[in-house]
Design a protein around this motif. Sequence first.
Motif, PDB file in Angstrom:
ATOM      1  N   UNK A 129       0.849  -1.199   0.000  1.00 40.88           N
ATOM      2  CA  UNK A 129       0.000   0.000   0.000  1.00 40.88           C
ATOM      3  C   UNK A 129       0.884   1.248   0.000  1.00 40.88           C
ATOM      4  N   UNK A 130       1.938   1.218   0.831  1.00 43.36           N
ATOM      5  CA  UNK A 130       2.838   2.378   0.913  1.00 43.36           C
ATOM      6  C   UNK A 130       3.518   2.639  -0.428  1.00 43.36           C
ATOM      7  N   UNK A 131       4.002   1.582  -1.076  1.00 39.42           N
ATOM      8  CA  UNK A 131       4.673   1.720  -2.378  1.00 39.42           C
ATOM      9  C   UNK A 131       3.706   2.315  -3.404  1.00 39.42           C
ATOM     10  N   UNK A 132       2.444   1.852  -3.341  1.00 38.80           N
ATOM     11  CA  UNK A 132       1.408   2.330  -4.263  1.00 38.80           C
ATOM     12  C   UNK A 132       1.163   3.823  -4.054  1.00 38.80           C
ATOM     13  N   UNK A 133       1.029   4.227  -2.767  1.00 41.20           N
ATOM     14  CA  UNK A 133       0.819   5.642  -2.427  1.00 41.20           C
ATOM     15  C   UNK A 133       1.970   6.491  -2.957  1.00 41.20           C
ATOM     16  N   UNK A 134       3.205   5.995  -2.779  1.00 41.74           N
ATOM     17  CA  UNK A 134       4.377   6.724  -3.265  1.00 41.74           C
ATOM     18  C   UNK A 134       4.356   6.839  -4.789  1.00 41.74           C
ATOM     19  N   UNK A 135       3.945   5.767  -5.451  1.00 43.51           N
ATOM     20  CA  UNK A 135       3.986   5.728  -6.912  1.00 43.51           C
ATOM     21  C   UNK A 135       2.963   6.666  -7.544  1.00 43.51           C
ATOM     22  N   UNK A 136       1.755   6.766  -6.964  1.00 43.71           N
ATOM     23  CA  UNK A 136       0.746   7.623  -7.577  1.00 43.71           C
ATOM     24  C   UNK A 136       0.927   9.088  -7.183  1.00 43.71           C
ATOM     25  N   UNK A 137       1.813   9.336  -6.212  1.00 41.42           N
ATOM     26  CA  UNK A 137       2.015  10.696  -5.699  1.00 41.42           C
ATOM     27  C   UNK A 137       2.306  11.733  -6.763  1.00 41.42           C
ATOM     28  N   UNK A 138       3.169  11.358  -7.707  1.00 42.22           N
ATOM     29  CA  UNK A 138       3.598  12.358  -8.685  1.00 42.22           C
ATOM     30  C   UNK A 138       2.477  12.843  -9.590  1.00 42.22           C
ATOM     31  N   UNK A 139       1.401  12.073  -9.710  1.00 44.61           N
ATOM     32  CA  UNK A 139       0.342  12.456 -10.637  1.00 44.61           C
ATOM     33  C   UNK A 139      -0.643  13.467 -10.066  1.00 44.61           C
ATOM     34  N   UNK A 140      -0.570  13.723  -8.749  1.00 40.64           N
ATOM     35  CA  UNK A 140      -1.578  14.614  -8.191  1.00 40.64           C
ATOM     36  C   UNK A 140      -1.222  16.090  -8.320  1.00 40.64           C
TER      37      UNK A 140
END
Length: 194
Positions: A129-140
Amino acid sequence: MVLISCKNCHKMYEKQNYDDFVCSRCNHLVRKRIKDSLQVSIALTICAILLYIPAMLYPIMEVTRLGVKVESTILGGVISFLEYKSYFIAFVVFTASVVIPMIKLVGLLFIFISIKVKVKMHNNRKILIFKFVEAIGKWSMIDIYVVAILASVVQLDEIFNIKGGIAATSFALMVILTMIAANRFDTRIIWDEQ
Ligand SMILES: [Zn+2]
């Protein structure tokens, strides 16, 4: 003897104990755990959640056209795009500025709380979950770019003027705080025996 890896460049060291030292490869301070990592990350995430509210409720941009001021919130913008049948843009704006930040904040908060409270979930899944949160971060950040680009391109003073509203500031701050919260979090805590 203990083995310690640098969190920044992952170089391995064999040391007598867990005393702090500076990595010889990247000059990063290596410590057993980042100090107060969980507390700081929780505090930053709560601030970010509070900023999410004005980001949604207040106008993200103010458009002044021939002296008439029109303000639009993020959701208002999405609805206008839908009315103009620009479904793709509506989808991108909605995903980038409403859905992704929410997933990030809920995901982070969930991981942090699951460390404090016993949650029946395997640690591997928490890391995922943490890796996923980090990965989508740049798109916001897309939304801020759109307002910034629009504001710099369409700037004809009194005739037609676009300005970022209160929501734009709140939104940018929220994204930055979420990024620091995720970055400052020491994932090794997840594996510590409570
Ligand atoms: Zn290093």
